[in-house]
Design a protein around this motif. Structure first.
Motif, PDB file in Angstrom:
ATOM      1  N   PHE A 374       0.599  -1.443  -0.052  1.00  0.00           N
ATOM      2  CA  PHE A 374       0.039  -0.109  -0.251  1.00  0.00           C
ATOM      3  C   PHE A 374       0.725   1.540  -0.411  1.00  0.00           C
ATOM      4  CE2 PHE A 374      -1.420   3.447   2.433  1.00  0.00           C
ATOM      5  CZ  PHE A 374      -2.869   3.469   2.055  1.00  0.00           C
ATOM      6  N   MET A 375       1.597   1.674   1.086  1.00  0.00           N
ATOM      7  CA  MET A 375       2.774   2.242   1.253  1.00  0.00           C
ATOM      8  C   MET A 375       3.469   2.763  -0.702  1.00  0.00           C
ATOM      9  SD  MET A 375       5.993   2.712   3.152  1.00  0.00           S
ATOM     10  CE  MET A 375       7.004   1.414   2.322  1.00  0.00           C
ATOM     11  N   LEU A 376       4.180   1.206  -0.986  1.00  0.00           N
ATOM     12  CA  LEU A 376       4.481   1.711  -2.591  1.00  0.00           C
ATOM     13  C   LEU A 376       3.805   2.254  -3.957  1.00  0.00           C
ATOM     14  CD1 LEU A 376       7.279   1.054  -3.856  1.00  0.00           C
ATOM     15  CD2 LEU A 376       5.922  -1.250  -4.451  1.00  0.00           C
ATOM     16  N   SER A 377       2.398   1.686  -3.232  1.00  0.00           N
ATOM     17  CA  SER A 377       1.140   2.082  -4.314  1.00  0.00           C
ATOM     18  C   SER A 377       0.680   3.590  -4.100  1.00  0.00           C
ATOM     19  CB  SER A 377       0.430   1.580  -4.197  1.00  0.00           C
ATOM     20  OG  SER A 377      -0.700   1.803  -3.092  1.00  0.00           O
ATOM     21  N   GLN A 378       1.543   4.092  -3.561  1.00  0.00           N
ATOM     22  CA  GLN A 378       0.885   6.002  -3.180  1.00  0.00           C
ATOM     23  C   GLN A 378       1.782   6.686  -3.702  1.00  0.00           C
ATOM     24  OE1 GLN A 378      -2.064   6.829  -1.939  1.00  0.00           O
ATOM     25  NE2 GLN A 378      -2.290   3.864  -1.412  1.00  0.00           N
ATOM     26  N   PHE A 379       3.069   5.921  -4.116  1.00  0.00           N
ATOM     27  CA  PHE A 379       3.949   6.809  -4.692  1.00  0.00           C
ATOM     28  C   PHE A 379       4.252   7.039  -6.840  1.00  0.00           C
ATOM     29  CE2 PHE A 379       6.090   6.109  -0.582  1.00  0.00           C
ATOM     30  CZ  PHE A 379       6.585   7.110  -0.251  1.00  0.00           C
ATOM     31  N   ASN A 380       2.686   6.722  -6.682  1.00  0.00           N
ATOM     32  CA  ASN A 380       2.269   6.233  -8.277  1.00  0.00           C
ATOM     33  C   ASN A 380       3.926   5.021  -8.871  1.00  0.00           C
ATOM     34  OD1 ASN A 380      -0.194   7.320  -7.644  1.00  0.00           O
ATOM     35  ND2 ASN A 380       0.781   9.078  -7.977  1.00  0.00           N
ATOM     36  N   PRO A 381       4.300   4.358  -8.926  1.00  0.00           N
ATOM     37  CA  PRO A 381       5.158   3.938  -9.633  1.00  0.00           C
ATOM     38  C   PRO A 381       5.178   3.026 -10.290  1.00  0.00           C
ATOM     39  CG  PRO A 381       5.144   1.940  -7.395  1.00  0.00           C
ATOM     40  CD  PRO A 381       4.239   3.737  -7.684  1.00  0.00           C
TER      41      PRO A 381
END
Length: 495
Positions: A374-381
């Motif tokens: 979830f944390m990774l997805s919030q940086f829009n990679p």
């Protein structure tokens, strides 16, 4: 619940990632865990305390003194004695056959009783019996040849020495006398009783010069020992064989408390700890792609224009991620139990309380892995970045958690490992199963419910930290977003 159903369709559209990272990677980890569990089961089976059975030597016994009664009796006694500890093999009495048996390994030891040996043995015994120092006469030796292919022959020579020592002792002490000879000797001894009494009375009187002739006369009247016969030799050999156990070195099997449960628990803990790699990789990638699909600009504009509250939409997305974590956890749980059973171990023998504590640690770690995604997805990679980060994070956790290490990790790797939830997950599992971690220090790998609860709390804190960082990144990206149409979009995130 349309958002929740859409989220599940997004996950299903990217099931290939789920199959590769969870099913594929977990298969590798389960193979490693299966081999460890098999080794633990084998160690448990071999640790059972049983009877001590020394190696049995193969002995070829050649008796060339069968023509004499003494030789036959002695050879038969030696054969009966050796049968208790060795295996007798038949070899022809010729030079070529004896050499072939010795070199080829057919016999570990060759024993040859030469012609006339029995009578020579009796003569030496009688000589020793009549001397002032019984047992001083050296006994004749049999011919022996030990094979150089095995040490059993050299050890079997000790059995031969034990037999002849026991035979000499039984013969000289009268334990091996034939019944008729023993009665005759007893009668002779009783007939000389008055002389013995007279001698004893004389020695109790005050010492004088006339005492010496009386004592000399009494000693001269004492009967001489009866010579040993071949029948006596047979009885002595039978007595020696019957007391075989008392002639052997004292061998005692010390029984200790078996660590069967501890060994099996260590193997099961290793299988559960190895779940860190597939769970972290699969949940990071799948959850990140799930939330990334909803965070794309076009879908984000649709969500902003929805009449439902934003919180309700977020909870539906989180519910889909939670279901994904539960499915991943349940899959590896069933696979680990099946792998343990296939390896020959019993999960019930480990104690269901400990087993469920380890399962609880794995569940909390799965939630932490989903929170990381979830944390990774919030940086829009992009999808390629998500895959790369998921694989790197899984490998980092696998090699720094201590679950895959055969020894203690270096201090630098331990420091890195403690900054990830994988280290504390391994600590919680080993503490729950009551074993020490193979790659962590003894202080860190301590056991007990308190040692299980502390790392479990740290894993939950890691999950909370990931969620907080993800929410902060989401707020920053959403406050800067506009309602303008996006010029590009990532087609791989389309459900």
């Amino acid at each position: 619940m349309s958002t929740y159903k859409t989220a599940l369709r997004v996950v299903w559209a990217h099931k290939f990632y789920f199959l590769i990272y969870l099913v594929g990677m977990s298969a590798i980890m389960l193979v490693i865990g299966f081999s460890n569990m098999q080794a633990a089961v084998s160690a448990t089976a071999s640790s059972s305390v049983g009877r001590f059975e020394p190696a049995r030597a193969k002995i070829a016994l050649i008796n060339r003194d069968k023509a004499s009664e003494a030789g036959r009796n002695l050879g038969q006694g030696l054969e009966d004695y050796l049968k208790k500890s060795s295996d007798l093999v038949a070899v022809d009495d010729d030079l070529q056959s004896l050499q072939d048996a010795n070199v080829s390994g057919k016999s570990d030891l060759t024993i040859i009783i030469p012609s006339g040996y029995g009578q020579q043995f009796l003569d030496k015994l009688n000589e020793s019996q009549s001397s002032s120092q019984p047992g001083s006469a050296a006994l004749p030796e049999v011919e022996t040849a030990a094979s150089y292919n095995s040490s059993r022959g050299s050890l079997a020579q000790l059995q031969i020495d034990a037999f002849f020592d026991g035979l000499r002792t039984a013969s000289l002490t009268g334990l091996g006398r034939a019944p008729g000879a023993a009665q005759a000797e007893s009668a002779a001894t009783s007939g000389s009783a008055p002389a013995s009494s007279f001698g004893a009375a004389s020695t109790s009187a005050p010492a004088s010069a006339s005492a010496s002739p009386v004592a000399s006369h009494a000693q001269s009247q004492a009967p001489s020992p009866t010579p040993l016969s071949p029948a006596d030799l047979k009885s002595a050999a039978a007595y020696t064989v019957s007391h075989y156990a008392s002639n052997q070195p004292a061998i005692k099997v010390q029984t200790t408390s078996k660590k069967d449960a501890k060994t099996l628990a260590a193997g099961f803990a290793g299988t559960i700890s190895l779940a860190a790699y597939p769970l972290m990789t699969a949940l990071t990638v799948c959850v990140a792609i799930l939330f990334g699909a909803f965070n794309s600009p076009d879908r984000h504009r649709r969500l902003l224009s929805s009449p439902l509250p934003t919180a309700a939409l977020d909870w539906q997305e989180l519910l889909a991620a939670f279901i994904l974590a539960v499915v991943s956890w349940g899959y590896y749980l069933l696979a680990a139990v099946g792998s343990t059973t296939a390896a020959g171990g019993s999960v019930a023998s480990l104690g269901w309380g400990r087993v469920w504590l380890s399962f609880a640690a794995m569940f909390v770690f799965a939630l932490a892995a989903a929170a990381f995604g979830f944390m990774l997805s919030q940086f829009n990679p992009s999808s390629s970045v998500i895959n790369a980060v998921g694989v790197i994070a899984g490998l980092l956790i696998m090699f720094t958690s201590g679950a895959t290490s055969g020894g203690y990790l270096p201090t630098s790797m331990q420091t890195i490992g403690k900054l990830t939830p994988g280290w504390w997950y391994n600590s919680a599992v080993t503490a729950a199963m009551g074993v020490d971690s193979s790659g962590q220090n003894a202080a860190t790998g301590s056991t007990g419910i308190g040692s299980w609860l502390a790392p479990l709390g740290l894993i939950a804190l890691f999950a909370l930290a990931y969620i907080c960082v993800g929410l902060m990144a989401s707020r920053l990206t959403r406050t800067r977003s506009t309602l303008a149409a996006a010029t590009t979009s990532d087609p791989t995130l389309v459900g």
